[in-house]
Design a protein around this motif. Structure first.
Motif, PDB file in Angstrom:
ATOM      1  N   ALA A 143       0.833  -1.206   0.000  1.00 39.27           N
ATOM      2  CA  ALA A 143       0.000   0.000   0.000  1.00 39.27           C
ATOM      3  C   ALA A 143       0.867   1.255   0.000  1.00 39.27           C
ATOM      4  O   ALA A 143       0.569   2.228  -0.692  1.00 39.27           O
ATOM      5  CB  ALA A 143      -0.937   0.000   1.208  1.00 39.27           C
ATOM      6  N   THR A 144       1.939   1.232   0.763  1.00 37.10           N
ATOM      7  CA  THR A 144       2.822   2.397   0.838  1.00 37.10           C
ATOM      8  C   THR A 144       3.490   2.664  -0.511  1.00 37.10           C
ATOM      9  O   THR A 144       3.523   3.800  -0.982  1.00 37.10           O
ATOM     10  CB  THR A 144       3.888   2.191   1.935  1.00 37.10           C
ATOM     11  N   THR A 145       4.008   1.623  -1.135  1.00 39.64           N
ATOM     12  CA  THR A 145       4.683   1.784  -2.426  1.00 39.64           C
ATOM     13  C   THR A 145       3.711   2.291  -3.491  1.00 39.64           C
ATOM     14  O   THR A 145       4.016   3.239  -4.224  1.00 39.64           O
ATOM     15  CB  THR A 145       5.287   0.442  -2.879  1.00 39.64           C
ATOM     16  N   PHE A 146       2.536   1.683  -3.570  1.00 34.73           N
ATOM     17  CA  PHE A 146       1.554   2.106  -4.556  1.00 34.73           C
ATOM     18  C   PHE A 146       1.089   3.538  -4.275  1.00 34.73           C
ATOM     19  O   PHE A 146       0.855   4.319  -5.205  1.00 34.73           O
ATOM     20  CB  PHE A 146       0.371   1.133  -4.567  1.00 34.73           C
ATOM     21  N   GLY A 147       0.986   3.894  -2.996  1.00 37.32           N
ATOM     22  CA  GLY A 147       0.604   5.261  -2.628  1.00 37.32           C
ATOM     23  C   GLY A 147       1.624   6.280  -3.093  1.00 37.32           C
ATOM     24  O   GLY A 147       1.262   7.335  -3.625  1.00 37.32           O
ATOM     25  N   TRP A 148       2.910   5.983  -2.899  1.00 36.67           N
ATOM     26  CA  TRP A 148       3.948   6.913  -3.348  1.00 36.67           C
ATOM     27  C   TRP A 148       3.937   7.058  -4.872  1.00 36.67           C
ATOM     28  O   TRP A 148       4.158   8.149  -5.409  1.00 36.67           O
ATOM     29  CB  TRP A 148       5.333   6.467  -2.868  1.00 36.67           C
ATOM     30  N   VAL A 149       3.680   5.944  -5.586  1.00 37.02           N
ATOM     31  CA  VAL A 149       3.597   6.011  -7.047  1.00 37.02           C
ATOM     32  C   VAL A 149       2.440   6.931  -7.455  1.00 37.02           C
ATOM     33  O   VAL A 149       2.585   7.768  -8.353  1.00 37.02           O
ATOM     34  CB  VAL A 149       3.437   4.598  -7.642  1.00 37.02           C
ATOM     35  N   ILE A 209       1.125   9.391  -5.720  1.00 43.20           N
ATOM     36  CA  ILE A 209       1.476  10.777  -5.394  1.00 43.20           C
ATOM     37  C   ILE A 209       2.369  11.371  -6.478  1.00 43.20           C
ATOM     38  O   ILE A 209       2.166  12.512  -6.923  1.00 43.20           O
ATOM     39  CB  ILE A 209       2.141  10.863  -4.005  1.00 43.20           C
ATOM     40  N   ILE A 210       3.332  10.606  -6.953  1.00 49.06           N
ATOM     41  CA  ILE A 210       4.225  11.090  -8.017  1.00 49.06           C
ATOM     42  C   ILE A 210       3.433  11.326  -9.307  1.00 49.06           C
ATOM     43  O   ILE A 210       3.610  12.358  -9.978  1.00 49.06           O
ATOM     44  CB  ILE A 210       5.386  10.091  -8.233  1.00 49.06           C
ATOM     45  N   VAL A 211       2.539  10.381  -9.628  1.00 50.55           N
ATOM     46  CA  VAL A 211       1.697  10.562 -10.815  1.00 50.55           C
ATOM     47  C   VAL A 211       0.827  11.805 -10.660  1.00 50.55           C
ATOM     48  O   VAL A 211       0.650  12.579 -11.609  1.00 50.55           O
ATOM     49  CB  VAL A 211       0.831   9.299 -11.066  1.00 50.55           C
ATOM     50  N   GLY A 212       0.289  12.021  -9.462  1.00 46.05           N
ATOM     51  CA  GLY A 212      -0.526  13.203  -9.212  1.00 46.05           C
ATOM     52  C   GLY A 212       0.255  14.492  -9.360  1.00 46.05           C
ATOM     53  O   GLY A 212      -0.256  15.488  -9.903  1.00 46.05           O
ATOM     54  N   LEU A 213       1.486  14.508  -8.888  1.00 47.93           N
ATOM     55  CA  LEU A 213       2.319  15.701  -9.049  1.00 47.93           C
ATOM     56  C   LEU A 213       2.628  15.965 -10.515  1.00 47.93           C
ATOM     57  O   LEU A 213       2.633  17.126 -10.965  1.00 47.93           O
ATOM     58  CB  LEU A 213       3.609  15.557  -8.236  1.00 47.93           C
ATOM     59  N   LEU A 214       2.874  14.889 -11.282  1.00 49.46           N
ATOM     60  CA  LEU A 214       3.099  15.069 -12.718  1.00 49.46           C
ATOM     61  C   LEU A 214       1.839  15.590 -13.402  1.00 49.46           C
ATOM     62  O   LEU A 214       1.910  16.456 -14.281  1.00 49.46           O
ATOM     63  CB  LEU A 214       3.549  13.749 -13.352  1.00 49.46           C
ATOM     64  N   ALA A 215       0.682  15.079 -12.987  1.00 51.13           N
ATOM     65  CA  ALA A 215      -0.583  15.560 -13.564  1.00 51.13           C
ATOM     66  C   ALA A 215      -0.817  17.024 -13.200  1.00 51.13           C
ATOM     67  O   ALA A 215      -1.341  17.797 -14.002  1.00 51.13           O
ATOM     68  CB  ALA A 215      -1.740  14.691 -13.085  1.00 51.13           C
ATOM     69  N   ALA A 216      -0.424  17.418 -11.991  1.00 49.64           N
ATOM     70  CA  ALA A 216      -0.564  18.825 -11.599  1.00 49.64           C
ATOM     71  C   ALA A 216       0.336  19.708 -12.459  1.00 49.64           C
ATOM     72  O   ALA A 216      -0.055  20.817 -12.859  1.00 49.64           O
ATOM     73  CB  ALA A 216      -0.219  18.992 -10.122  1.00 49.64           C
ATOM     74  N   PHE A 217       1.518  19.222 -12.768  1.00 48.48           N
ATOM     75  CA  PHE A 217       2.418  19.970 -13.650  1.00 48.48           C
ATOM     76  C   PHE A 217       1.810  20.100 -15.043  1.00 48.48           C
ATOM     77  O   PHE A 217       1.856  21.166 -15.663  1.00 48.48           O
ATOM     78  CB  PHE A 217       3.788  19.290 -13.715  1.00 48.48           C
ATOM     79  N   LEU A 233      -5.702   9.789  -3.275  1.00 53.26           N
ATOM     80  CA  LEU A 233      -5.657   8.343  -3.086  1.00 53.26           C
ATOM     81  C   LEU A 233      -4.266   7.894  -2.652  1.00 53.26           C
ATOM     82  O   LEU A 233      -4.118   7.003  -1.809  1.00 53.26           O
ATOM     83  CB  LEU A 233      -6.076   7.633  -4.377  1.00 53.26           C
ATOM     84  N   GLY A 234      -3.241   8.526  -3.205  1.00 51.45           N
ATOM     85  CA  GLY A 234      -1.870   8.178  -2.810  1.00 51.45           C
ATOM     86  C   GLY A 234      -1.618   8.455  -1.338  1.00 51.45           C
ATOM     87  O   GLY A 234      -1.023   7.636  -0.632  1.00 51.45           O
ATOM     88  N   VAL A 235      -2.073   9.598  -0.846  1.00 51.04           N
ATOM     89  CA  VAL A 235      -1.891   9.937   0.573  1.00 51.04           C
ATOM     90  C   VAL A 235      -2.641   8.943   1.452  1.00 51.04           C
ATOM     91  O   VAL A 235      -2.131   8.497   2.487  1.00 51.04           O
ATOM     92  CB  VAL A 235      -2.345  11.395   0.845  1.00 51.04           C
ATOM     93  N   ILE A 236      -3.847   8.565   1.032  1.00 48.86           N
ATOM     94  CA  ILE A 236      -4.615   7.583   1.811  1.00 48.86           C
ATOM     95  C   ILE A 236      -3.882   6.241   1.854  1.00 48.86           C
ATOM     96  O   ILE A 236      -3.773   5.612   2.913  1.00 48.86           O
ATOM     97  CB  ILE A 236      -6.030   7.423   1.224  1.00 48.86           C
TER      98      ILE A 236
END
Length: 139
Positions: free
Chosen positions: A10-16, A18-26, A50-53
């Protein structure tokens, strides 16, 4: 044998996420049309949320599962029967001959064996647990 959950998936998938979300924000910040910006912003918010959760859930599982005093006894699966030996009823391990399992030995033999191993050093974890539970090893 059951694996103890540690929250790493869950932690690994969450971090992935979050990174995807930051790229989408960019991407939302550099979008040329309003519709593209809205979809990228929505995707970014969903992915980051979802990543933070998932990251929080992973760390929560790890914190709860490994609390002190939470002993989960994993009973090892019996090894296939070898040509010579006996199955121990206490620790569920196969003891190759000519050795005898603790469950079929008398009190004096068990105490002598444990003392010879200098207080339980070199024992399997299941054996150490069973001998401690029965008072042969002092914690």
């Amino acid at each position: 044998m059951s694996e103890r959950p540690d929250g790493s998936q869950a932690t690994t998938f969450g971090w992935v996420l979050i990174i995807v979300g930051l790229l989408a924000a960019f991407v939302a910040g550099t979008a040329e049309t309003f519709d593209a910006m809205v979809w990228a912003a929505v995707s970014a918010n969903l992915a980051i949320g979802l990543g933070v959760i998932l990251v929080s859930l992973g760390y929560l599982v790890r914190a709860i599962w490994f609390l002190p005093g939470r002993e989960i006894k994993d009973v090892p699966e019996p090894v296939e029967k070898e040509a010579d030996g006996t199955f121990c009823d206490w620790c569920h391990l196969w003891v190759p001959g000519p050795a005898r399992p603790c469950s079929s030995s008398d009190d004096k033999v068990i105490r002598a064996d444990v003392d010879a191993l200098s207080g339980g050093q070199g024992l399997e974890e299941a054996c150490r647990y069973e001998l401690t539970k029965r008072g042969y090893i002092q914690e």
